[in-house]
Every structure is written in C-alpha cells, then in structure tokens.
Write a protein that holds these residues in place. Sequence first.
Motif, PDB file in Angstrom:
ATOM      1  N   LEU A 145       0.834  -1.202   0.000  1.00  0.00           N
ATOM      2  CA  LEU A 145       0.000   0.000   0.000  1.00  0.00           C
ATOM      3  C   LEU A 145       0.869   1.253   0.000  1.00  0.00           C
ATOM      4  O   LEU A 145       0.566   2.223  -0.703  1.00  0.00           O
ATOM      5  CB  LEU A 145      -0.927  -0.017   1.225  1.00  0.00           C
ATOM      6  CG  LEU A 145      -1.872   1.166   1.362  1.00  0.00           C
ATOM      7  CD1 LEU A 145      -2.794   1.239   0.149  1.00  0.00           C
ATOM      8  CD2 LEU A 145      -2.683   1.059   2.629  1.00  0.00           C
ATOM      9  N   ILE A 146       1.953   1.242   0.720  1.00  0.00           N
ATOM     10  CA  ILE A 146       2.864   2.400   0.764  1.00  0.00           C
ATOM     11  C   ILE A 146       3.446   2.670  -0.623  1.00  0.00           C
ATOM     12  O   ILE A 146       3.497   3.821  -1.062  1.00  0.00           O
ATOM     13  CB  ILE A 146       4.015   2.143   1.772  1.00  0.00           C
ATOM     14  CG1 ILE A 146       3.468   1.978   3.187  1.00  0.00           C
ATOM     15  CG2 ILE A 146       5.060   3.238   1.714  1.00  0.00           C
ATOM     16  CD1 ILE A 146       2.900   3.233   3.791  1.00  0.00           C
ATOM     17  N   GLU A 147       3.864   1.628  -1.328  1.00  0.00           N
ATOM     18  CA  GLU A 147       4.413   1.808  -2.674  1.00  0.00           C
ATOM     19  C   GLU A 147       3.369   2.399  -3.615  1.00  0.00           C
ATOM     20  O   GLU A 147       3.673   3.295  -4.409  1.00  0.00           O
ATOM     21  CB  GLU A 147       4.909   0.468  -3.225  1.00  0.00           C
ATOM     22  CG  GLU A 147       6.134  -0.071  -2.525  1.00  0.00           C
ATOM     23  CD  GLU A 147       6.476  -1.488  -2.916  1.00  0.00           C
ATOM     24  OE1 GLU A 147       7.675  -1.819  -2.885  1.00  0.00           O
ATOM     25  OE2 GLU A 147       5.558  -2.279  -3.238  1.00  0.00           O
ATOM     26  N   LEU A 148       2.157   1.928  -3.522  1.00  0.00           N
ATOM     27  CA  LEU A 148       1.085   2.475  -4.368  1.00  0.00           C
ATOM     28  C   LEU A 148       0.801   3.931  -4.034  1.00  0.00           C
ATOM     29  O   LEU A 148       0.621   4.757  -4.938  1.00  0.00           O
ATOM     30  CB  LEU A 148      -0.184   1.642  -4.215  1.00  0.00           C
ATOM     31  CG  LEU A 148      -0.165   0.275  -4.891  1.00  0.00           C
ATOM     32  CD1 LEU A 148      -1.423  -0.503  -4.532  1.00  0.00           C
ATOM     33  CD2 LEU A 148      -0.045   0.421  -6.387  1.00  0.00           C
ATOM     34  N   LEU A 149       0.768   4.281  -2.760  1.00  0.00           N
ATOM     35  CA  LEU A 149       0.511   5.668  -2.359  1.00  0.00           C
ATOM     36  C   LEU A 149       1.628   6.596  -2.815  1.00  0.00           C
ATOM     37  O   LEU A 149       1.365   7.714  -3.284  1.00  0.00           O
ATOM     38  CB  LEU A 149       0.321   5.756  -0.841  1.00  0.00           C
ATOM     39  CG  LEU A 149      -0.982   5.164  -0.310  1.00  0.00           C
ATOM     40  CD1 LEU A 149      -0.989   5.193   1.214  1.00  0.00           C
ATOM     41  CD2 LEU A 149      -2.174   5.908  -0.870  1.00  0.00           C
ATOM     42  N   ILE A 150       2.867   6.159  -2.695  1.00  0.00           N
ATOM     43  CA  ILE A 150       3.998   6.983  -3.146  1.00  0.00           C
ATOM     44  C   ILE A 150       3.924   7.187  -4.658  1.00  0.00           C
ATOM     45  O   ILE A 150       4.106   8.304  -5.151  1.00  0.00           O
ATOM     46  CB  ILE A 150       5.338   6.340  -2.726  1.00  0.00           C
ATOM     47  CG1 ILE A 150       5.506   6.455  -1.209  1.00  0.00           C
ATOM     48  CG2 ILE A 150       6.514   6.992  -3.449  1.00  0.00           C
ATOM     49  CD1 ILE A 150       6.677   5.675  -0.652  1.00  0.00           C
ATOM     50  N   THR A 151       3.637   6.145  -5.400  1.00  0.00           N
ATOM     51  CA  THR A 151       3.518   6.255  -6.856  1.00  0.00           C
ATOM     52  C   THR A 151       2.394   7.203  -7.251  1.00  0.00           C
ATOM     53  O   THR A 151       2.560   8.053  -8.128  1.00  0.00           O
ATOM     54  CB  THR A 151       3.276   4.861  -7.476  1.00  0.00           C
ATOM     55  OG1 THR A 151       4.342   3.999  -7.091  1.00  0.00           O
ATOM     56  CG2 THR A 151       3.198   4.936  -8.984  1.00  0.00           C
ATOM     57  N   LEU A 152       1.253   7.075  -6.613  1.00  0.00           N
ATOM     58  CA  LEU A 152       0.124   7.972  -6.908  1.00  0.00           C
ATOM     59  C   LEU A 152       0.454   9.414  -6.564  1.00  0.00           C
ATOM     60  O   LEU A 152       0.089  10.336  -7.302  1.00  0.00           O
ATOM     61  CB  LEU A 152      -1.127   7.514  -6.153  1.00  0.00           C
ATOM     62  CG  LEU A 152      -1.800   6.265  -6.706  1.00  0.00           C
ATOM     63  CD1 LEU A 152      -2.940   5.830  -5.794  1.00  0.00           C
ATOM     64  CD2 LEU A 152      -2.315   6.518  -8.109  1.00  0.00           C
ATOM     65  N   THR A 153       1.154   9.646  -5.459  1.00  0.00           N
ATOM     66  CA  THR A 153       1.541  11.008  -5.069  1.00  0.00           C
ATOM     67  C   THR A 153       2.470  11.621  -6.106  1.00  0.00           C
ATOM     68  O   THR A 153       2.289  12.784  -6.498  1.00  0.00           O
ATOM     69  CB  THR A 153       2.225  10.982  -3.687  1.00  0.00           C
ATOM     70  OG1 THR A 153       1.327  10.417  -2.742  1.00  0.00           O
ATOM     71  CG2 THR A 153       2.619  12.383  -3.258  1.00  0.00           C
TER      72      THR A 153
END
Length: 163
Positions: free
Chosen positions: A34-42
């Motif tokens: 989830l952290i990787e997805l949030l960083i990518t989206l940001t």
Amino acid sequence: ESSHATTTRIVLQKRPGRRAADQNASDRQSGFTLIELLITLTIMMSITALFSISLGRRMAQLTVHRTAAVMAADLSRARTVARAQDAVELRGDDAGYSLEGLAIRKFEPGVVVRWNGKNNYQQTIVGDVRERAVRVEIIKGDARASVVLEPLTGRISIDRRPA
C-alpha cells in the motif's frame, strides 16, 4: 598394504515446512504494498499538477496573443477604411470593442483590457496623421500583450513582452 577408500555420503534433506515458507515469500514479493502504491500515486499527481499549471499559463498566453493579433488586424482595416471615408469610430471597454461598420468583438472571459490606461475608450481613427496614439494592454493572468497604433506613422505593432 591395501587401502580401502571409504566414502562418506552426506545427504541433505529439505525440511518439509521450508517449501511452504519459500512459496509464501515469493507470493508476497510479486505484489505492491500500500505504501508503494501511495507513493507512486503522489508522484503522478504532482507531475499532473505541474503540467496543468504550465498548460494553464500557456493557454492564457495563446488567448492574449490571439486577441492582440485580431485587434491589430481590425485596427489596420479601420485605418484603411478611414483613409477612404475620412474617419472610423473606435469604441472599447472591458467587454470588447467596436469599429464603426467594421467589427464588433467580445473579449474572452478572464481577459482584462486597458485602453490607454483606462477601462473605457472612444476615439475617432482618421485617415491622416493628426490622430492620437492608441495603446491597448491585454492581460490574462501573467500573460500580457500590447497593441499600439502610432500617431504619426499609423504603424500598428504588437508587443508580447511580459511586463
């Protein structure tokens, strides 16, 4: 003397539970956290925001330059008609302008126009060299341009430099 070679056979056996643990570890590594997805989206949203700001500025510049070019063409046509008819009336305000019998133009929303430093303007464009200068500043956001009708030469110029 006889020598007998003795060989020792070592057999390594896998533990039965280890295979299942290895399988679970490879399953966990095949997805995203989830952290990787949030960083990518940001990161993607930041790039999109920068692009849209840049695009908005460019659109404002295009609007201002297009308005200046149309106005310069209309003023040039008015000068030509004024030479034949002796005069053409120019009326302008913050919503648009009209040239007597030639053109009625409305400005696009968000465009601010100053006619010789004022919001409203009225002048007779005559065919000879006795007329006053007309300077129209066109502004939208940070984009600016000026259309100048010079009094003695009748030359019409567009200044697209930022203020």
